[in-house]
Design a protein around this motif. Structure first.
Motif, PDB file in Angstrom:
ATOM      1  N   ASP A 670       0.828  -1.205   0.000  1.00  0.00           N
ATOM      2  CA  ASP A 670       0.000   0.000   0.000  1.00  0.00           C
ATOM      3  C   ASP A 670       0.861   1.253   0.000  1.00  0.00           C
ATOM      4  N   ALA A 671       0.512   2.226  -0.832  1.00  0.00           N
ATOM      5  CA  ALA A 671       1.227   3.502  -0.851  1.00  0.00           C
ATOM      6  C   ALA A 671       0.740   4.386   0.293  1.00  0.00           C
ATOM      7  N   PHE A 672      -0.584   4.421   0.447  1.00  0.00           N
ATOM      8  CA  PHE A 672      -1.154   5.104   1.605  1.00  0.00           C
ATOM      9  C   PHE A 672      -2.562   4.579   1.857  1.00  0.00           C
ATOM     10  N   VAL A 673      -3.038   4.791   3.061  1.00  0.00           N
ATOM     11  CA  VAL A 673      -4.358   4.318   3.447  1.00  0.00           C
ATOM     12  C   VAL A 673      -5.104   5.492   4.063  1.00  0.00           C
ATOM     13  N   LEU A 674      -6.357   5.699   3.625  1.00  0.00           N
ATOM     14  CA  LEU A 674      -7.159   6.794   4.161  1.00  0.00           C
ATOM     15  C   LEU A 674      -8.293   6.212   5.000  1.00  0.00           C
ATOM     16  N   VAL A 675      -8.530   6.830   6.144  1.00  0.00           N
ATOM     17  CA  VAL A 675      -9.461   6.252   7.117  1.00  0.00           C
ATOM     18  C   VAL A 675     -10.483   7.292   7.542  1.00  0.00           C
ATOM     19  N   ARG A 676     -11.778   6.885   7.549  1.00  0.00           N
ATOM     20  CA  ARG A 676     -12.840   7.719   8.123  1.00  0.00           C
ATOM     21  C   ARG A 676     -13.208   7.137   9.473  1.00  0.00           C
ATOM     22  N   ALA A 677     -13.373   7.984  10.468  1.00  0.00           N
ATOM     23  CA  ALA A 677     -13.813   7.484  11.771  1.00  0.00           C
ATOM     24  C   ALA A 677     -15.256   6.995  11.648  1.00  0.00           C
ATOM     25  N   ALA A 678     -15.600   6.009  12.484  1.00  0.00           N
ATOM     26  CA  ALA A 678     -16.973   5.492  12.460  1.00  0.00           C
ATOM     27  C   ALA A 678     -17.939   6.582  12.903  1.00  0.00           C
ATOM     28  N   GLU A 679     -19.147   6.439  12.516  1.00  0.00           N
ATOM     29  CA  GLU A 679     -20.189   7.401  12.886  1.00  0.00           C
ATOM     30  C   GLU A 679     -20.166   7.628  14.405  1.00  0.00           C
ATOM     31  N   GLY A 680     -20.134   8.890  14.821  1.00  0.00           N
ATOM     32  CA  GLY A 680     -20.210   9.192  16.244  1.00  0.00           C
ATOM     33  C   GLY A 680     -18.899   9.025  16.998  1.00  0.00           C
ATOM     34  N   VAL A 681     -17.816   8.673  16.286  1.00  0.00           N
ATOM     35  CA  VAL A 681     -16.516   8.532  16.964  1.00  0.00           C
ATOM     36  C   VAL A 681     -15.666   9.756  16.639  1.00  0.00           C
ATOM     37  N   ALA A 682     -15.103  10.370  17.678  1.00  0.00           N
ATOM     38  CA  ALA A 682     -14.268  11.551  17.468  1.00  0.00           C
ATOM     39  C   ALA A 682     -12.962  11.152  16.782  1.00  0.00           C
ATOM     40  N   THR A 683     -12.406  12.108  16.020  1.00  0.00           N
ATOM     41  CA  THR A 683     -11.168  11.829  15.292  1.00  0.00           C
ATOM     42  C   THR A 683     -10.053  11.368  16.234  1.00  0.00           C
ATOM     43  N   ASP A 684      -9.936  12.058  17.368  1.00  0.00           N
ATOM     44  CA  ASP A 684      -8.873  11.717  18.314  1.00  0.00           C
ATOM     45  C   ASP A 684      -8.998  10.295  18.832  1.00  0.00           C
ATOM     46  N   GLU A 685     -10.223   9.936  19.103  1.00  0.00           N
ATOM     47  CA  GLU A 685     -10.464   8.584  19.620  1.00  0.00           C
ATOM     48  C   GLU A 685     -10.094   7.557  18.547  1.00  0.00           C
ATOM     49  N   ALA A 686     -10.532   7.835  17.323  1.00  0.00           N
ATOM     50  CA  ALA A 686     -10.213   6.933  16.217  1.00  0.00           C
ATOM     51  C   ALA A 686      -8.707   6.846  16.043  1.00  0.00           C
ATOM     52  N   ARG A 687      -8.047   7.997  16.165  1.00  0.00           N
ATOM     53  CA  ARG A 687      -6.610   7.985  15.968  1.00  0.00           C
ATOM     54  C   ARG A 687      -5.911   7.127  17.012  1.00  0.00           C
ATOM     55  N   ARG A 688      -6.352   7.258  18.268  1.00  0.00           N
ATOM     56  CA  ARG A 688      -5.716   6.447  19.315  1.00  0.00           C
ATOM     57  C   ARG A 688      -5.886   4.968  19.012  1.00  0.00           C
ATOM     58  N   ALA A 689      -7.073   4.609  18.559  1.00  0.00           N
ATOM     59  CA  ALA A 689      -7.326   3.195  18.261  1.00  0.00           C
ATOM     60  C   ALA A 689      -6.446   2.723  17.101  1.00  0.00           C
ATOM     61  N   VAL A 690      -6.368   3.570  16.043  1.00  0.00           N
ATOM     62  CA  VAL A 690      -5.569   3.185  14.873  1.00  0.00           C
ATOM     63  C   VAL A 690      -4.093   3.093  15.263  1.00  0.00           C
ATOM     64  N   GLU A 691      -3.636   4.060  16.038  1.00  0.00           N
ATOM     65  CA  GLU A 691      -2.232   4.039  16.458  1.00  0.00           C
ATOM     66  C   GLU A 691      -1.907   2.764  17.221  1.00  0.00           C
ATOM     67  N   ALA A 692      -2.829   2.381  18.093  1.00  0.00           N
ATOM     68  CA  ALA A 692      -2.598   1.171  18.868  1.00  0.00           C
ATOM     69  C   ALA A 692      -2.555  -0.053  17.956  1.00  0.00           C
ATOM     70  N   ALA A 693      -3.396  -0.032  16.915  1.00  0.00           N
ATOM     71  CA  ALA A 693      -3.468  -1.193  16.027  1.00  0.00           C
ATOM     72  C   ALA A 693      -2.213  -1.330  15.166  1.00  0.00           C
TER      73      ALA A 693
END
Ligand SMILES: Nc1ncnc2c1ncn2[C@@H]1O[C@H](COP(=O)(O)OP(=O)(O)OP(=O)(O)O)[C@@H](O)[C@H]1O
Ligand SMILES: [Mg+2]
Lengths: 849, 246
Positions: A670-693
């Motif tokens: 993959d060259a890059f991956v773009l991610v949308r947070a799930a409905e009702g999830v704040a960007t920061d929260e999504a980012r923490r989850a993605v970072e952990a993953a």
């Protein structure tokens, strides 16, 4: 006559030194470029030859074409279908084959266990491969032993050194299939070299490598060593006869030649780029020589006139000046060649500082380098001296009796006309090069820029007086040194202008680059703001592709909505190289807006393709048409246009569905991956989850929109930094010019300086006066440079509009800083002349005749 | 004939000046002791190479004697640093050279006020006006040196020498490059500076007519003072020079 020339040279050693300085630097840059690229070439050829020496033949699948454009950041120059494993036994059984070994290779990054950072990866590739029976022809085991077993790895000595990794250490390794930890059992060298041109290397046993690199049951190539006294040509035919269609047998020396050839082409581009900077440096140097010789001729008017009264012909006077130039040119060029070796080492360091590591071998100084460097240096010097020499020849014998050392001045009207014509021609050539379609736009643009600079330089004496006056005006009332410095800058507008022009060129280019970079950033920023809908982006620091495992893990998170995966690689359309992006049509609209103007992305399936609207317009395509596409491994594959889109910033000109991409290419990263947070999830929260993953993939940065835009900007800034650093050479030479002119002027004004000291001017005041003159000249040059640079930047931006540079940005703070730096540089350039002037013996100066 | 000198504006005491070393050494001044009274106009004469310029340079703080002492007022120049000498030249000494007296990039007015401007002081306007009117340069003030005649240039130089009200003005063959009329004008101006403002002036000259404008003539030969004369006339000076064998 020649004796007189030689005498005058010796009598003015210092002047000679300063004049030569600019040539030394310019020629040094030329020589340094050749030395550096030759050295790199030699280093790689040595390695390729080594690799070839251990084997005789290589079996591999054919490529549809060899000139593959490396995908953005991948650096991959091969894209071959793998060979089924079973073929190995068949080849091994051919009579005459001593050893046949199956090779696999792919991207594998070694993670430093202490810092959890990926080693290398900026520029040179990160390679993973397998240990085979033929491997020790290329690789030497420095410590430990070769890998043997699923949990073992051997790494290159370079990585071991930078990562401080030793035998028995456990290191994580990232590949297309994910992250795994291995025990280091061996440290490998390439003969005496620690690594292959800065690349990192992780070597596994064959089975492990196949699994990690997603090549189970296949090999990339099969390498064959013939039995002693078997004719390789006959063996090659024997093997080829047993191969299925699509496979070929080539000699390993041919493979080495191919590699060397590809490298030479890459280096050739690099060399040309560096030579452009060298040409700029020499152009500036030429200006200085012209200026220096003009001053010298002016100062020697009486001497030359005396020679004429004594019967020297015009031709002899002309000859004496040209011979002087030739001597300076040859000597300086010779020194320049020597300096070139140092500059080559310096350039290597500079590139290293910008993350481009280069291999090391013995420095290569080829006869060609010496010949070219000296020819160029001599040519520029003589060319620059011819004009002043013609003035010298025109000195009338009677001028010996006159007192003034006035510079021979051509008619003003002629100068104005000449300058105007040159500038106009330059601007014209620029316009044709940028907006027309000449066969070699780069050359036309280069010539246009040079002509414009020359035209402005010829014109600039008209500006020197008023501008220098205006610059000094605010200060002159308060201080005598400022007043005198200003007057000195104004008293000989041609000299001031010529000196300032040298700086103008350097600063013009630097500010043009700054404007272009700022415009690029602004345009990119705007485009990203407009098209990027994703909350988070995942990409690597150097934009090298990464494992699809990352996207899989992220997609599994509950905090995440749509995930768009993007892969990029080179292909050909109608014989022209271009880039293709593979993406997931079901999520793409959620993470970015492509601005589809015709057709629909919903139809993007199978042999479908979407095309950017400007390409479609240019080629006359519309929905339903066929794109004649060809791919390195699968050959021709016409694709059907189903959609046309406007926003090509993120995805480029051609888009296919991921499923098709997987079918067309071997390497799947993959060259890059773009991610949308799930409905009702704040960007920061999504980012923490993605970072952990993705914590296991330290090469992948998780960024929100703003950070991603900043990263893109930082990338441009880095390039800007590199180009500016290379242009510094021209600016340094221009500063030499200020030193030189001031030195010569002081020599000319010795009596005046003595008088000032006699009537009570202190040494400090004398120094201040010289400093003012230098600063005014420098700022005048900088202002000219900014004016020309802004013009160039504006034009270049216009020309690049179709490439997406849609906005013009003037980095005012940066340009202001350049101006301030120029003033400061003037102070610096004045240090030595000012000291010299202040140390003049008062009496000797008064008595000076 | 002894005239009591009230006070010396400048004096040299046992000044020796040797140029070069060893075989090449030239003794330009050998044990010169001489004083110049305040408000007096002194001419120095002597054959070429007799050390006139050298003496003037030592007196003016442009050069340092090999031994001996030089005083301007009460200040011993031989003890001063380069910086202090520079300031002294600026504030207490005026100069007129034979040629190349002016900065070509500055106007006549700026050349005249140069020492005051360098010192960063305000020009005394009434004094400036008096000088300018005496030298008759009012309508030439905004011209550059290149636009002035040789005589005008020397008068500008003389005005500059006077502008900071120096203790003493030194002039080295100021009329050497001028025709007789321009020379007379300049000498008249120097004379009036002495008569009207009590200026002290020391002038080196080869010209007996020029020397006759002075109050006193000091004769130099081979680096030594070999005689002096009060209230000189052209004839007497010429006679004396003949007796020196010049
Ligand atoms: N810088 C110097 N180095 C060596 N010798 C010098 C130097 N300046 C002067 N002299 C010598 O010192 C002696 C006195 O010179 P000075 O210039 O004082 O003579 P002068 O009386 O002013 O002569 P003139 O009437 O020609 O101007 C001369 O013999 C001269 O050659
Ligand atoms: Mg003299």
């Amino acid at each position: 006559m020649f004796r007189a020339t030689w005498r005058s040279l010796l009598a003015r050693k210092l002047r000679l030194l300063l004049t030569a300085g600019s040539i030394v630097l310019g020629v040094g840059f030329v020589a340094g470029t050749y030395v550096l690229t030759d050295t790199m070439n030699a280093a790689f050829e040595e390695l390729f030859a080594r690799a070839a020496s251990g084997a005789d033949l290589v079996v591999r699948s054919r490529q549809a074409f060899e000139d593959i454009a490396a995908g953005p950041g991948t650096g991959a120059t091969e894209e071959r279908r793998p060979i089924p494993e079973a073929l190995l036994e068949e080849i091994a059984s051919v009579p005459g084959v001593e050893i046949a070994a199956g090779d696999v290779s792919g991207a594998a990054s070694i993670v430093d266990p202490d810092s959890d950072e990926v080693l290398g990866g900026l520029g040179p590739p990160t390679i993973g491969t397998n240990w085979t029976a033929l491997a020790d022809a290329v690789l030497t085991v420095r410590e430990g032993r070769p890998p043997d077993g699923p949990g073992e790895v051997a790494i290159d000595a370079g990585s071991a050194r930078t990562g401080e990794i030793g035998i028995g250490d456990r290191v994580p390794i990232l590949t297309g299939t994910g992250r795994e930890v291995f025990e280091v059992v061996g440290i490998l060298g390439f003969g005496p070299a620690d690594n292959l041109g800065g690349a990192t290397l992780a070597v596994f046993d064959t089975e492990t490598a196949q699994r990690l690199l997603d090549k189970e049951g296949v090999y990339d190539t099969i390498t064959v060593k013939a039995e002693e006294d078997v004719d390789p040509v006959a063996l090659r035919a024997a093997i080829q006869a047993r191969l299925p269609k699509g496979l070929e047998t080539v000699s390993s020396t041919d493979v080495a030649d191919e590699n060397a050839q590809a490298l030479r082409e890459g280096l050739g581009f690099f060399r040309t780029a560096l030579l452009v900077f060298a040409a700029v440096a020499l152009f500036v140097g030429g200006f200085l020589i012209l200026n220096t010789f003009s001053i010298i001729v002016a100062q020697r008017t009486r001497e030359l006139a005396l020679l004429r009264t004594l019967g020297a012909t015009r031709a002899q006077v002309l000859g004496s000046v040209v011979v002087e130039a030739a001597i300076v040119g040859v000597l300086a060029s010779a020194v320049g060649v020597g300096a070139g070796v140092g500059i080559a080492i310096g350039l290597r360091g500079l590139l290293g500082a910008f993350g481009i590591d280069l291999p090391t071998t013995a420095i290569q100084l080829e006869p060609r380098t010496v010949v070219v460097s000296i020819a160029v240096g001599l040519g520029v010097t003589i060319l620059a001296a011819v004009l002043p020499a013609r003035h010298a020849a025109r000195v009338a014998p009677l001028q010996a009796l006159r007192d003034t050392a006035a510079e021979a001045s051509g008619s003003l009207a002629r100068r104005a006309l000449l300058g105007g014509a040159a500038a106009l021609a330059g601007v014209g050539a620029l316009a044709v090069g940028l907006f027309g379609s000449p066969s070699n736009p780069a050359v036309v643009v280069g010539v246009g820029a040079a002509l414009t600079f020359a035209g402005v330089a010829v014109w600039s004496p008209f500006l020197a007086r008023p501008v220098a006056g205006a610059l000094g005006a605010p200060f002159e009332r308060r201080s005598v040194p400022a007043r005198l410095g200003r007057e000195n800058a104004r008293r000989n507008p041609r000299r001031t202008a010529a000196t300032a022009s040298a700086l103008m060129i350097g600063l013009g280019l630097v500010s043009m680059v700054a404007i272009l970079a700022a415009s690029l950033k602004a345009s990119l920023d705007e485009a990203l703001r407009k098209t990027l809908k994703a909350d988070l982006t995942l990409s690597t620091t150097s934009f090298t592709p990464f494992s699809p495992a990352v996207a899989r893990r992220v997609a599994a998170l509950p905090e995440v909505g749509a995930v768009g995966t993007f892969r990029q690689a080179g292909f050909k359309v109608d014989g022209d190289t271009s880039f293709l992006t593979g993406l997931d049509p079901s999520t793409v609209e959620a993470v970015t807006s492509l601005g589809v103007s015709a057709g629909s992305l919903a139809d993007l399936r199978g042999d479908a393709i979407a095309v950017a609207s400007d390409v479609a317009t240019e080629r006359g395509w519309s929905v339903g048409d066929r794109v004649p596409a060809a791919f390195p491994s699968v050959g021709e594959r016409p694709l059907r246009i189903v959609a046309i889109y406007d926003e090509d910033r993120l995805v480029g000109d051609y888009v296919v569905p991921l499923e098709t991409y997987e079918d067309l290419y071997v390497e799947q990263l993959d060259a890059f991956v773009l991610v949308r947070a799930a409905e009702g999830v704040a960007t920061d929260e999504a980012r923490r989850a993605v970072e952990a993953a993705v914590v296991g993939f330290p090469n992948v940065d998780v960024q929100d929109q703003a950070a991603f835009r900043e990263k893109q900007a930082a990338f441009i800034d880095q390039l800007l930094g590199l180009v500016t650093a290379l242009l510094m050479m021209a600016i340094v030479i221009a500063l030499f010019g200020i030193v030189n002119t001031l030195g010569l002027s002081i020599y000319e004004r010795t009596r005046e300086l003595g008088l000032l000291r006699a009537v009570g001017m202190s040494r400090a005041q004398v120094r201040r006066m010289i400093r003012w003159e230098a600063v005014i000249i420098a700022v005048f040059g900088a202002l000219l440079g900014l004016a020309v640079g802004i013009g160039f930047g504006w034009a270049l931006r216009r020309a690049l509009e179709p490439e997406g540079v849609t906005r013009l940005a003037l980095p005012a703070a940066q340009l202001g800083a350049y101006l301030a730096a120029a003033a400061l540089a003037g102070v610096l350039a004045a240090v030595w002349p000012a000291r010299r002037a202040s140390r003049l013996d008062v009496l000797a100066s008064i008595a000076y005749e | 004939m002894t005239v009591a000198i009230t006070r010396a504006a400048a004096r040299a005491a046992s000044v020796r000046k040797v140029y070069g070393r060893g075989d090449a050494a030239v003794e330009a001044l050998r044990d010169v002791t001489v004083a110049f009274g305040e408000g007096e106009f002194t001419a120095i004469m002597g054959p070429s190479g007799s050390g006139k310029s050298t003496l003037l340079h030592c007196l003016a703080g442009l050069d340092r004697p090999t031994s001996g002492q030089v005083f301007i007022g009460d200040v011993d120049l031989t003890t001063l640093s380069d910086r202090a000498l520079t300031d002294l030249r600026r504030d207490r000494v005026g100069f007129v050279f034979q040629a190349f007296n002016l900065i070509p990039t500055l106007s006549a007015e700026e050349n005249i006020t140069l020492p005051v401007d360098i010192a960063g002081r305000k020009v005394d306007r009434s004094w400036f006006d008096r000088i300018v009117d005496t030298v008759g340069l009012r309508d030439r003030l905004h011209h550059r040196p290149a636009e002035l005649s040789g005589g005008q240039q020397q008068r500008v130089a003389a005005a500059r020498a006077l502008v900071s009200r120096p203790t003493i003005v030194f002039a080295d063959e100021p009329t050497g490059n001028l025709d007789s009329r321009s020379g007379e004008e300049l000498l008249g101006f120097l004379r009036s500076a002495v008569d009207e403002h009590g200026q002290t002036i020391v002038m080196v000259t080869h010209d007996a007519r020029a020397a006759s404008h002075a109050d006193r003539v000091v004769f130099l030969a081979d680096g030594d003072v070999v005689g002096e004369m009060r209230e000189p006339t052209t004839e007497r000076v010429l006679d004396h020079l003949k007796s020196l064998g010049a």
